[in-house]
Enzyme design. Structure first.
Site, PDB file in Angstrom:
ATOM      1  N   VAL A 150       0.952  -1.389  -0.281  1.00 30.96           N
ATOM      2  CA  VAL A 150       0.176  -0.103   0.112  1.00 30.96           C
ATOM      3  C   VAL A 150       0.875   1.327  -0.035  1.00 30.96           C
ATOM      4  O   VAL A 150       0.641   2.211  -0.697  1.00 30.96           O
ATOM      5  CB  VAL A 150      -0.903  -0.018   1.152  1.00 30.96           C
ATOM      6  CG1 VAL A 150      -1.825   1.354   1.409  1.00 30.96           C
ATOM      7  CG2 VAL A 150      -1.810  -0.963   0.959  1.00 30.96           C
ATOM      8  N   LYS A 181     -12.888  -4.943  10.921  1.00 31.33           N
ATOM      9  CA  LYS A 181     -13.750  -3.978   9.924  1.00 31.33           C
ATOM     10  C   LYS A 181     -15.272  -3.965  10.633  1.00 31.33           C
ATOM     11  O   LYS A 181     -15.826  -2.898  10.735  1.00 31.33           O
ATOM     12  CB  LYS A 181     -13.989  -4.444   8.684  1.00 31.33           C
ATOM     13  CG  LYS A 181     -12.403  -4.244   7.947  1.00 31.33           C
ATOM     14  CD  LYS A 181     -12.445  -4.822   6.539  1.00 31.33           C
ATOM     15  CE  LYS A 181     -10.914  -4.790   5.775  1.00 31.33           C
ATOM     16  NZ  LYS A 181     -10.857  -5.510   4.759  1.00 31.33           N
TER      17      LYS A 181
HETATM   18  N1  HSE Z   1      -6.871  -8.116   3.163  1.00 29.97           N
HETATM   19  C1  HSE Z   1      -7.763  -7.273   3.109  1.00 29.97           C
HETATM   20  C2  HSE Z   1      -9.099  -7.933   2.347  1.00 29.97           C
HETATM   21  C3  HSE Z   1      -7.316  -5.917   2.312  1.00 29.97           C
HETATM   22  O1  HSE Z   1      -8.659  -9.034   1.756  1.00 29.97           O
HETATM   23  O2  HSE Z   1     -10.056  -7.224   2.118  1.00 29.97           O
HETATM   24  C4  HSE Z   1      -8.183  -4.899   2.462  1.00 29.97           C
HETATM   25  O3  HSE Z   1      -8.479  -4.390   3.868  1.00 29.97           O
END
Ligand code: HSE
Length: 436
Positions: free
Chosen positions: A34, A216
């Site tokens: 990133v 998340k």
């Molecule tokens: N590893 C995470 C995904 C990256 O596959 O969604 C993005 O947050």
């Protein structure tokens, strides 16, 4: 001792031309997939933003490693901050030193933007408190569904949104892997491709076992419900137990299986939540999504059903959202603090969902009608059932139940597993969302 590798020729190439407007100076924490994408994209988007973005330096662990990016690298974080950048872009991942460095920058009055869901999920309150106290923007749009700017949209529309239920596909890697298995790929090949394309976490078990999605979901619960939950308190399961036969049978039932993050706090301060595979009926907005695409359904009494979908993983899309957050931070746009105040709670098991169940036995299973009768004696009602028998005489059966409480489902399915001496696996069924 701190080491700074100054790549003078490279630096000259990235310096703004003499006479150009004062550039915006970005300090980059991390130069992984990133961070490198931010370094590549920043000069390219400068004309579009009508401001020149200059990366003052990037924090890395190993300054001697050869890299493709034209940026000065250092392992001395303090010197990067002492240099007073206009914005810190945090792309380290993990909890430390990301948390300490973000706090240090905020205390110095430097805005911070981050894509780091671990740090936002675990330390969001601390960081947002510090940012509010110092009046400094702290932005994290890229931490959930990086390619879809829905967090900032709803931070400014909390009353119109009034969200009380979230159902989303928020992990691109697990969705990519399941989609590939559905089209005939092996699990290992699909995961290797997700890693090659930069979707997966450095430890991909976080994607596959649901840890990434739980972080998340914790961010979403605070953002939309003002509820503070620990990711580790969310019931989480991975996609590793799903077989191609489960996907085929899901289709027979007019549905598909998706890696879902779900929370419902309608009329309650305690959300019912889970992360894991779920049976998604074909008409549901999440059912038609494929590959690395993420999607989210936000529901509430005021907003009805709002659906967003788009890319959620990948270095480029994450870098682009980080740079958009840089522009927002420079415009001094903080998230409204009053909507970040959170109530601590421990989520409960999902309430009132149906179940998609697989029974497997080394020999024969009881007749479908007997299975349905046994479940009915616990007040759990079967809506569909279907069986296959392999050449060696092993039988698998799939069934779907009508919605019922988790307690009732557990009692009924435990009785079935013991009574039929079989393996039993189950996942929740998302309710159909009718177009209104
Ligand atoms: N590893 C995470 C995904 C990256 O596959 O969604 C993005 O947050």
């Amino acid at each position: 001792m701190a080491t700074v590798v100054s790549l003078e020729a490279r630096e000259r190439a990235t310096q703004p031309a003499v006479g150009a407007a004062t550039p915006t100076r970005l300090a980059l924490l991390g130069l992984g997939q990133v961070g490198s994408a931010v370094a590549r994209l920043a000069p390219a988007v400068s004309p579009q933003l009508e401001r020149s973005l200059h990366i003052t330096g990037a924090l890395v662990r190993d300054v001697l490693r050869r890299r493709a990016c034209d940026v000065t690298v250092t392992n001395d974080a303090r010197s990067l901050l002492d240099d007073r950048p206009d914005v810190v872009v945090e792309a380290l991942g993990g909890l430390e030193p990301a948390r300490s460095l973000a706090l240090d920058a905020i205390e110095r009055g430097i805005p911070v933007v981050t894509a780091n869901k671990s740090v936002v999920a675990a330390h969001g309150d601390e960081l947002l408190d510090a940012a509010a106290r110092r009046g400094v923007p702290f932005r994290y749009e890229a931490s959930v569904i990086a390619g879809v700017p829905f967090l900032c949209t709803f931070a400014r529309r909390p009353i119109a949104a009034g969200v009380t239920q979230i159902a989303g596909i928020v992990n691109g890697t697990s969705h990519f892997v399941l989609s590939r298995i559905q089209t005939g790929s092996t699990y290992a090949d699909a995961l290797a491709e997700a890693q090659r394309r930069g979707f997966a976490e450095p430890d991909p078990s976080k994607d596959i076992e649901g840890g990434d999605a739980a972080e998340k979901l914790a961010i979403l619960l605070r953002h939309f419900g003002r509820l503070r939950v620990r990711p580790s308190d969310i019931e989480t399961s991975g996609i590793g137990s799903i077989t191609p036969a489960d996907l085929t049978q899901a289709a027979v039932f007019g549905a598909t299986i998706k890696p879902v993050a779900f929370a419902d706090w309608t009329g309650s301060h305690t959300p019912a939540a889970f992360v894991g595979p779920a049976l998604v009926p074909a008409g549901h907005p999440l059912a038609g999504l494929r590959g690395v695409t993420n999607g989210i359904c936000l529901r509430g009494p005021v907003c009805g059903t709002l659906v967003f979908s788009g890319p959620g993983a990948g270095p480029e899309v994450t870098a682009a959202t980080l740079l958009d957050d840089v522009v927002e931070a420079l415009a001094d746009r903080c998230e409204p603090r009053e909507f970040e105040i959170a109530t601590s709670c421990r989520p409960e098991a999902p309430r009132g969902l149906g179940w998609f169940v697989r029974l497997r036995s080394a020999g024969r299973l009881p007749e479908a009608v007997d299975v349905a009768d046994l479940l009915a004696s616990h007040d759990v009602w079967c809506s569909r059932t279907s069986s296959t028998t392999t050449a060696d005489g092993c039988e698998s059966r799939w069934l779907q139940t009508h919605p019922c409480s988790e307690g009732r489902a557990t009692a009924a399915l435990d009785a079935l597993r013991i009574g039929a001496s079989c393996d039993l696996w189950r996942i929740p069924v998302l309710e159909t969302i009718d177009a209104e």
